[in-house]
Design a protein around this motif. Structure first.
Motif, PDB file in Angstrom:
ATOM      1  N   ALA A   1     -31.882 -17.753 -27.099  1.00 52.90           N
ATOM      2  CA  ALA A   1     -32.689 -16.694 -27.706  1.00 52.90           C
ATOM      3  C   ALA A   1     -33.146 -17.095 -29.099  1.00 52.90           C
ATOM      4  O   ALA A   1     -34.311 -16.913 -29.464  1.00 52.90           O
ATOM      5  N   VAL A   2     -32.220 -17.680 -29.853  1.00 56.50           N
ATOM      6  CA  VAL A   2     -32.535 -18.063 -31.220  1.00 56.50           C
ATOM      7  C   VAL A   2     -33.632 -19.123 -31.248  1.00 56.50           C
ATOM      8  O   VAL A   2     -34.439 -19.191 -32.163  1.00 56.50           O
ATOM      9  N   LEU A   3     -33.694 -19.946 -30.189  1.00 60.14           N
ATOM     10  CA  LEU A   3     -34.729 -20.970 -30.120  1.00 60.14           C
ATOM     11  C   LEU A   3     -36.046 -20.399 -29.617  1.00 60.14           C
ATOM     12  O   LEU A   3     -37.003 -21.122 -29.413  1.00 60.14           O
ATOM     13  N   GLY A   4     -36.080 -19.082 -29.368  1.00 64.61           N
ATOM     14  CA  GLY A   4     -37.350 -18.431 -29.074  1.00 64.61           C
ATOM     15  C   GLY A   4     -37.612 -18.151 -27.616  1.00 64.61           C
ATOM     16  O   GLY A   4     -38.703 -17.734 -27.251  1.00 64.61           O
ATOM     17  N   ALA A   5     -36.625 -18.386 -26.744  1.00 64.19           N
ATOM     18  CA  ALA A   5     -36.848 -18.109 -25.326  1.00 64.19           C
ATOM     19  C   ALA A   5     -36.418 -16.678 -25.024  1.00 64.19           C
ATOM     20  O   ALA A   5     -35.370 -16.248 -25.488  1.00 64.19           O
TER      21      ALA A   5
ATOM     22  N   GLY B   1     -40.326 -21.421 -25.883  1.00 66.34           N
ATOM     23  CA  GLY B   1     -40.501 -20.417 -26.920  1.00 66.34           C
ATOM     24  C   GLY B   1     -41.848 -19.727 -26.808  1.00 66.34           C
ATOM     25  O   GLY B   1     -42.586 -19.913 -25.833  1.00 66.34           O
ATOM     26  N   LYS B   2     -42.182 -18.948 -27.843  1.00 65.31           N
ATOM     27  CA  LYS B   2     -43.414 -18.160 -27.792  1.00 65.31           C
ATOM     28  C   LYS B   2     -44.664 -19.033 -27.801  1.00 65.31           C
ATOM     29  O   LYS B   2     -45.540 -18.913 -26.969  1.00 65.31           O
TER      30      LYS B   2
ATOM     31  N   ALA C   1     -34.254 -11.330 -31.126  1.00 62.02           N
ATOM     32  CA  ALA C   1     -33.906 -12.650 -31.660  1.00 62.02           C
ATOM     33  C   ALA C   1     -34.988 -13.686 -31.370  1.00 62.02           C
ATOM     34  O   ALA C   1     -35.347 -14.488 -32.235  1.00 62.02           O
ATOM     35  N   ASP C   2     -35.535 -13.648 -30.134  1.00 62.97           N
ATOM     36  CA  ASP C   2     -36.488 -14.699 -29.786  1.00 62.97           C
ATOM     37  C   ASP C   2     -37.842 -14.502 -30.439  1.00 62.97           C
ATOM     38  O   ASP C   2     -38.694 -15.376 -30.386  1.00 62.97           O
TER      39      ASP C   2
ATOM     40  N   ALA D   1     -33.387 -27.199 -34.127  1.00 64.61           N
ATOM     41  CA  ALA D   1     -33.739 -25.999 -34.895  1.00 64.61           C
ATOM     42  C   ALA D   1     -34.978 -26.249 -35.743  1.00 64.61           C
ATOM     43  O   ALA D   1     -35.894 -25.427 -35.798  1.00 64.61           O
TER      44      ALA D   1
ATOM     45  N   VAL E   1     -36.691 -17.181 -37.280  1.00 63.77           N
ATOM     46  CA  VAL E   1     -35.405 -17.532 -37.865  1.00 63.77           C
ATOM     47  C   VAL E   1     -34.597 -18.274 -36.807  1.00 63.77           C
ATOM     48  O   VAL E   1     -34.603 -17.878 -35.654  1.00 63.77           O
ATOM     49  N   VAL E   2     -33.940 -19.373 -37.175  1.00 67.52           N
ATOM     50  CA  VAL E   2     -33.096 -20.068 -36.221  1.00 67.52           C
ATOM     51  C   VAL E   2     -31.679 -20.124 -36.764  1.00 67.52           C
ATOM     52  O   VAL E   2     -31.462 -20.398 -37.947  1.00 67.52           O
ATOM     53  N   LEU E   3     -30.722 -19.837 -35.911  1.00 67.50           N
ATOM     54  CA  LEU E   3     -29.318 -19.882 -36.305  1.00 67.50           C
ATOM     55  C   LEU E   3     -28.658 -21.103 -35.678  1.00 67.50           C
ATOM     56  O   LEU E   3     -28.815 -21.363 -34.493  1.00 67.50           O
TER      57      LEU E   3
ATOM     58  N   ARG F   1     -25.772 -13.099 -38.080  1.00 69.45           N
ATOM     59  CA  ARG F   1     -26.204 -12.640 -36.761  1.00 69.45           C
ATOM     60  C   ARG F   1     -27.208 -11.495 -36.873  1.00 69.45           C
ATOM     61  O   ARG F   1     -28.116 -11.372 -36.054  1.00 69.45           O
TER      62      ARG F   1
ATOM     63  N   GLU G   1     -27.246 -16.876 -26.601  1.00 74.10           N
ATOM     64  CA  GLU G   1     -27.735 -16.616 -27.951  1.00 74.10           C
ATOM     65  C   GLU G   1     -28.469 -17.830 -28.502  1.00 74.10           C
ATOM     66  O   GLU G   1     -29.483 -17.708 -29.171  1.00 74.10           O
TER      67      GLU G   1
ATOM     68  N   GLY H   1     -37.184 -25.435 -27.505  1.00 77.64           N
ATOM     69  CA  GLY H   1     -37.868 -24.312 -28.148  1.00 77.64           C
ATOM     70  C   GLY H   1     -39.386 -24.414 -28.053  1.00 77.64           C
ATOM     71  O   GLY H   1     -40.083 -23.410 -27.978  1.00 77.64           O
TER      72      GLY H   1
ATOM     73  N   ALA I   1     -30.469 -13.071 -37.756  1.00 79.21           N
ATOM     74  CA  ALA I   1     -31.048 -13.814 -36.637  1.00 79.21           C
ATOM     75  C   ALA I   1     -31.468 -12.897 -35.500  1.00 79.21           C
ATOM     76  O   ALA I   1     -32.205 -13.316 -34.612  1.00 79.21           O
TER      77      ALA I   1
ATOM     78  N   LEU J   1     -29.244 -11.359 -33.436  1.00 78.20           N
ATOM     79  CA  LEU J   1     -28.259 -11.372 -32.344  1.00 78.20           C
ATOM     80  C   LEU J   1     -27.402 -10.116 -32.358  1.00 78.20           C
ATOM     81  O   LEU J   1     -26.839  -9.732 -31.345  1.00 78.20           O
TER      82      LEU J   1
END
Ligand SMILES: Nc1ncnc2c1ncn2[C@@H]1O[C@H](COP(=O)(O)OP(=O)(O)OP(=O)(O)O)[C@@H](O)[C@H]1O
Ligand SMILES: [Mg+2]
Lengths: 261, 267, 337
Positions: free
Chosen positions: B168-172, C102-103, C71-72, C148, C76-78, C46, B165, C98, C49, C51
């Motif tokens: 995922a939250v960091l965008g991966a 990340g994207k 989530a990705d 984050a 938003v970051v948790l 959650r 999680e 990230g 975010a 999740l």
């Protein structure tokens, strides 16, 4: 498939013909006896020794990579372990030589027979040596997750070592020990490689006998070999079912008892 | 327990381990490079590489070695490909019939593989899988997969959901998270699985003999006849070769893992 | 409105955790979310975010509906209770994770620069090459914050981020974090169990209980004018009565014998013990009629166990204002209709 082949009837023979024949076959019965003996003794010994080593290791080596020495035998194939056993315990082996050098022996033949003996002591030794690491591998994580505060409590309440072990550790390791026992027992019962090297011609262990019969000229005993394997499988599955339900119930009982207190 | 006493106990324990688990293998190695070491000498007097020369002089050795490594390597890879999703699903999801599937996966551990092999033999003949490497690889999956799934599942069990999680939250996305977070955190389980599977595959004699039908020659196929020969140095050399293969595999695997970690680590 | 949560409902297998939650936040605002254990705070975060997915309702960030994005894909970051720094990566590698995976992948050089810059801001640049297990708990939490914030999230969610730290470290790091978030202009939703922490971190406080927001307002409002007995019990330190509430700043203690003034009422109470704090004496007293304890500041000297009177002016009795809409967001909508 083995099952359907072994049920196959020839002419007017009864359905369970081969199973009945097996039951009257002395070669099979002695093979069954010696197989169960080897599997039971070697598994029990591996489990007990492994348990002691795990307990010592987990207290002495909290995070010390040296303990991976104990994993070493896992890298060695079973038949190589059998050869090592032969090197050490054969009448011409290393221990025999040492005993001679000390002066307790005059000839090779005075050394007790440990390999290729009808009691299968060499096979047992090999299995114990090979399976101890497996026992440790399975038990160590349980010990690492175990909450040892219970142990302190039990100690402060004046329990002796055995009580502490029984009340604190046993409930945790009991189910996994049963599982390990089961896996190893069944494995030894069905493994061909070691007894093929360190066994004797009579009695043979079941896998060796089955292989012999399976490949005998003319294939006459093939259905017998298959029937034998089916029996062995059924035995294993029944034992597994029994032990697993037993351990499950045990675990359940323990869990609910902890909730009550 | 005092510190000093603890240290002593650790040393004792380590020596015991060395004595029981490692020393016999060293003895075997000495045997393989000794010359004329026989009863009642308790130690070798002369050294010689004759045993090794005989082993590597055997014309079949290199093709068998290649077969063995090829089969074991493919079996390890197939194990990861099949066991990883299975172990992940068993660890993370709860679904109906999960207990049954789990027991079914344990069956090859519980039923003697010999029984399964004998049973499958005819079917595999019909499918044309016998007498060739492919069939041997397939049959080696039986005794290895249950262990692989079990080890990997307990690895996933120990790995908290929050790591995924967090990724995922960091965008991966989930695939990236798997390769960059899960795999590195699972290295102990991955390493155990690889070595365990490799050794089990390496140790198969009877399955290879039945399914390979003598056409597929692996090292154990030539080891067993050797065993009855009286030439101890030769058997010892051969045995050492068997012990060396997993160790070399472990080293190679470790290097690959390290390189992999290096690559994904860069900031 | 930067963040808008509308009628968010979540249930597990028929069990409702929360229902019809509405929330709005403006850019740069810090909102504290308090509530008793198990009331659904973590679940709420959650859902925002990504999740977990809500059963119904919608979530907007910058007017974009993100209710069904993964989530990705959310801006938003948790931050979890534990720092969860990846143990196989160094601090710098953790912080740039990230950016790399990340994207919006950025170039390697830029990643490193930005990573070092943000580590500079959290005062940990010197440790960039270390591994997480070589850091203290507070340092780890700061790295997690940097990891984050480097992503410039539209919303930062913090789920009890300091609860694993020891009390003194906790109070120092939380004021540091608050200043930091304010300076960077980060919009944040912050979950805590601690009343004091909620008041010092949040521009506004949302009180959650029994699956709804009981009250959303400034710390002073929530403290002095709770909108329900539940909020009063949980958040205020005054006396909670059926239909009425007494804010603690309106309570005084006096010896039992004295006469009663015309506009004053009193409860019989017993002094349980006293505490010296900030140069004053605070008495913990037990009010028999209400079976409640309350802390009152007094200049009189009382003995432990002494029978006293707890006085208040009748005009300071306040009602809970239940008909007043709980959430400002809702009220503005009602007006516009
Ligand atoms: N996966 C789940 N399945 C079923 N119920 C769940 C699940 N996760 C949470 N719950 C339930 O939802 C409710 C809210 O849980 P949540 O973790 O959000 O509480 P919380 O407010 O964060 O509590 P705390 O302050 O103790 O962290 C709890 O009653 C919990 O039992
Ligand atoms: Mg929570």
């Amino acid at each position: 498939m083995a099952a359907s082949d072994s049920f196959a009837t020839e002419g007017n023979q009864p359905f369970f013909h081969f199973y009945l024949e097996l039951w009257r076959n002395d070669t099979f019965l002695s093979a069954l006896r010696v197989s169960v003996w080897v599997a039971f003794i070697s598994t029990t010994m591996a489990l007990i020794i492994g348990l002691f080593l795990t307990r010592a290791m987990f207290r002495l080596f909290k995070r010390d990579d040296w303990k991976f020495i104990a994993w070493f035998p896992m890298l060695i194939p079973h038949f190589v372990a059998a050869y090592i056993c032969f090197l050490l315990f054969a009448p011409s082996g290393w221990f025999s030589s040492v005993v001679f050098q000390i002066g307790w022996l005059e000839t090779m033949s005075q050394f007790p027979v440990f390999v290729n003996d009808p009691m299968y002591l060499g096979v047992i030794l090999t299995y114990v040596w090979k399976e101890i690491p497996f026992v440790i591998l399975m038990l160590l994580p349980v010990y690492q997750e175990m909450d040892l505060r219970y142990e302190d409590v039990s100690k402060t309440l004046g329990g002796n070592r055995w009580t502490v072990f029984k009340t604190v550790e046993l409930p945790w390791i009991w189910p996994i020990s049963l599982e390990v026992f089961l896996i190893l027992f069944v494995f030894v019962l069905g493994a061909f490689e070691v007894p093929a090297l360190l066994g004797v011609t009579f009695p043979k262990m079941i896998p060796v006998l089955a292989y012999d019969w399976f490949y005998q000229a003319g294939w006459v005993n093939r259905p017998l070999a298959q029937a034998m394997m089916v029996i062995l499988s059924l035995l294993a599955i029944v034992a597994a079912a029994l032990i697993l339900t037993f351990s499950q119930r045990w675990r359940y009982k323990w869990a609910s008892r902890r909730d009550d207190s | 327990m005092t510190r000093k006493r603890k240290l002593w106990m650790r040393l004792t324990m380590l020596s015991l381990f060395m004595l029981i688990f490692v020393a016999p293998v060293i003895l075997m190695f000495l045997k393989s490079v000794s010359f004329g070491w026989s009863w009642p000498d308790w130690r070798p007097t002369q050294f010689d590489l004759r045993g090794w020369r005989v082993v590597f002089g055997d014309p079949r050795i290199f093709s068998s070695l290649w077969n063995t490594i090829l089969i074991a390597g493919v079996v390890v890879m197939l194990n990861f490909i099949i066991a990883t999703p299975a172990a992940y699903a068993l660890s993370r999801f709860h679904f109906r019939g999960k207990a049954i599937i789990e027991s079914l996966l344990m069956l090859p551990i519980l039923i003697p593989v010999l029984a399964i092999a004998m049973g499958l033999h005819l079917t595999m003949i019909r499918l044309g899988l016998t007498d060739q490497v492919l069939g041997v690889i397939f049959i080696h999956l039986l005794p290895t997969l249950p262990y692989a799934i079990r080890v990997l599942k307990s690895g996933f069990d120990r790995l908290k959901n929050e790591w995924e999680e967090q990724g995922a939250v960091l965008g991966a996305n989930s695939q990236t998270v798997f390769w960059t977070v899960m795999v590195p955190l699972m290295t102990p389980s991955i390493r155990s699985t690889a070595v365990l599977v490799f050794v089990i595959s390496l140790s198969q004699y009877v399955l290879t003999a039945i399914i390979g039908g003598g056409t597929v020659s692996t090292l154990p196929m030539i080891y067993y006849p050797f065993f009855t020969s009286a030439d101890e140095a030769v058997i010892a050399s051969f045995s050492v070769l068997f012990a060396l293969l997993p160790i070399m595999f472990l080293i190679l695997f470790e290097i690959t893992l390290r390189v992999y970690l290096r690559v994904i680590k860069r900031p | 409105m930067l963040i808008k949560v509308e009628k968010l409902t979540k249930s597990y297998a028929g069990q409702t955790v929360f229902s019809d939650l509405n929330l709005e936040m403006t850019k740069g605002e810090i909102m504290s979310l308090v509530g008793p254990s198990g009331c659904g705070k973590t679940t709420f975060l959650r859902c925002i975010a990504g999740l977990s997915f809500s059963t119904s309702g919608s979530i907007y960030v910058n007017d974009v509906n993100i209710t069904n994005s993964k989530a990705d894909e959310r801006p938003v970051v948790l931050m979890f209770q534990q720092p969860l720094l990846f143990p196989h990566l160094t601090i710098l590698e953790n912080v740039t994770y990230g950016l790399k995976y990340g994207k919006n992948k950025s170039k390697k050089q830029e990643r490193i620069e930005r990573g070092l810059a943000i580590l500079e801001k959290v005062e940990l640049a010197a440790l960039s090459g270390r591994y997480p297990n070589q850091l203290s708990g507070g340092q780890q939490q700061r790295v997690a914050l940097a990891r984050a914030l480097i992503l410039n999230p539209d919303l930062l969610l913090l789920d009890e981020p300091f609860s694993s730290l020891d009390p003194s470290l906790r109070s120092s790091i939380r004021s540091w974090v608050r200043d930091f978030l304010k300076k960077e202009g980060v919009t944040a939703l912050f979950v805590t169990h601690d009343r004091e922490e909620a008041m010092m971190m949040g521009d506004r406080i949302a009180v959650m209980k029994e699956g709804i927001f009981q009250q959303i307002g400034s710390p002073k409002d929530v403290y002095q004018q709770p909108k329900s007995p539940q909020v009063a019990e949980m958040f205020s330190e005054g006396l909670v009565m059926e239909g009425f509430f007494l804010s603690p700043d309106h309570l005084t203690l006096r010896p039992k014998t004295s006469l009663k003034a015309a506009d004053t009422e009193a409860f019989d109470a017993t002094v349980e013990y006293k505490i010296l704090k900030y140069g004053h004496t605070f008495y913990h007293v037990y009010v028999h009629a209400l079976e409640q304890r309350v802390v009152v500041l007094s200049n009189h000297e009382f003995l432990d166990g002494e029978q006293v009177e707890l006085c208040y002016k009748r005009i300071s009795l306040q009602t809970y204002n239940k008909n007043h809409p709980v959430d400002e967001g809702k009220s503005s909508k009602k007006l516009s209709r």
